[in-house]
Design a protein around this motif. Structure first.
Motif, short mmCIF file in Angstrom:
data_model
loop_
_atom_site.label_atom_id
_atom_site.label_comp_id
_atom_site.label_asym_id
_atom_site.label_seq_id
_atom_site.Cartn_x
_atom_site.Cartn_y
_atom_site.Cartn_z
N ARG A 55 -26.45 20.99 21.53
CA ARG A 55 -26.94 19.87 21.03
C ARG A 55 -25.76 18.94 20.24
O ARG A 55 -25.31 19.43 19.39
N HIS A 56 -25.68 17.49 20.54
CA HIS A 56 -24.74 16.83 19.81
C HIS A 56 -25.46 15.80 18.82
O HIS A 56 -26.34 15.31 19.04
N PRO A 57 -24.76 15.99 17.53
CA PRO A 57 -25.40 15.26 16.84
C PRO A 57 -25.76 13.78 16.91
O PRO A 57 -24.75 13.12 17.65
N ALA A 58 -26.78 13.19 15.86
CA ALA A 58 -27.14 11.86 16.41
C ALA A 58 -25.86 10.90 16.01
O ALA A 58 -25.91 9.87 16.56
N ASP A 59 -25.06 11.14 15.06
CA ASP A 59 -23.85 10.29 14.66
C ASP A 59 -22.72 10.56 15.57
O ASP A 59 -21.62 10.13 15.24
N SER A 60 -22.61 11.24 16.53
CA SER A 60 -21.54 11.74 17.18
C SER A 60 -21.22 10.69 18.56
O SER A 60 -21.99 9.79 18.70
N ALA A 63 -23.40 10.96 21.50
CA ALA A 63 -25.01 10.35 21.23
C ALA A 63 -24.83 8.74 21.33
O ALA A 63 -25.82 8.20 22.04
N LEU A 141 -34.09 16.72 14.66
CA LEU A 141 -33.25 16.68 15.82
C LEU A 141 -33.19 15.09 16.40
O LEU A 141 -32.62 14.99 17.35
N THR A 144 -30.28 13.17 18.29
CA THR A 144 -29.51 14.23 18.85
C THR A 144 -29.33 14.04 20.34
O THR A 144 -30.57 13.62 21.04
N CYS A 145 -28.23 14.31 21.07
CA CYS A 145 -28.17 14.31 22.43
C CYS A 145 -27.93 15.48 23.09
O CYS A 145 -26.94 16.44 22.82
N THR A 146 -28.73 15.94 24.23
CA THR A 146 -28.34 16.88 25.10
C THR A 146 -28.43 16.71 26.67
O THR A 146 -28.46 15.49 26.80
#
Length: 149
Positions: A55-60, A63, A141, A144-146
């Motif tokens: 799971r990639h953080p929302a601020d990454s 994402a 979550l 977040t990006c998956t």
């Protein structure tokens, strides 16, 4: 990944192949980073039918890049004809959804023939995993990006 250049809607070309499947064509550098993110957390030796990336953080960066791809898809007239567009409509309506299409680097897309260029040189430019942004109702979550394959 935070040093990667920002992806803008203008950087994304929405097209389709002969099967009317959506393809979001992005610069190769962005595609390589998204590809790497889509494989994060998946055992390369794993066998089976369903896998989800880390799971990639929302601020990454990844994402933000996927949200940009979603915005480009939503703005495209091609999405109106796509039977799988409900995944991106969820993004428009609920700030989260799934792209049931492909993200590909420009070097991996044969625009004249509307098909992927496959092979070793383009392997890391073709993201076949479904990109998902978690909706706001997922609380911690949200955003977040998956990637699922």
């Amino acid at each position: 990944m935070s040093t990667a250049p920002a992806l803008t809607v203008d950087d994304v070309t929405i097209t389709s192949d002969h099967g009317k499947r959506l393809h979001a064509v992005v610069p190769d550098a962005a595609a390589r980073l998204i590809y790497a993110a889509s494989k994060e957390g998946i055992d390369p030796e794993a066998r089976g039918m369903f896998f989800e990336s880390a799971r990639h953080p929302a601020d990454s960066w990844v994402a933000a890049a996927v949200r940009t791809v979603f915005e480009a898809v939503i703005a495209s007239p091609l999405a109106a004809d796509d039977v799988h567009a409900y995944g991106t409509r969820f993004y428009r309506d609920f700030n989260g959804g799934t792209l049931y299409g492909f993200i590909v680097g420009v070097s991996a897309w044969d625009a004249a023939n509307r098909r992927l260029r496959t092979g070793d040189s383009t392997r890391d430019l073709i993201i076949v995993s479904n990109a998902t942004i978690a909706t706001n109702d997922r609380r911690s979550l949200a955003g977040t990006c998956t990637f699922t394959i």
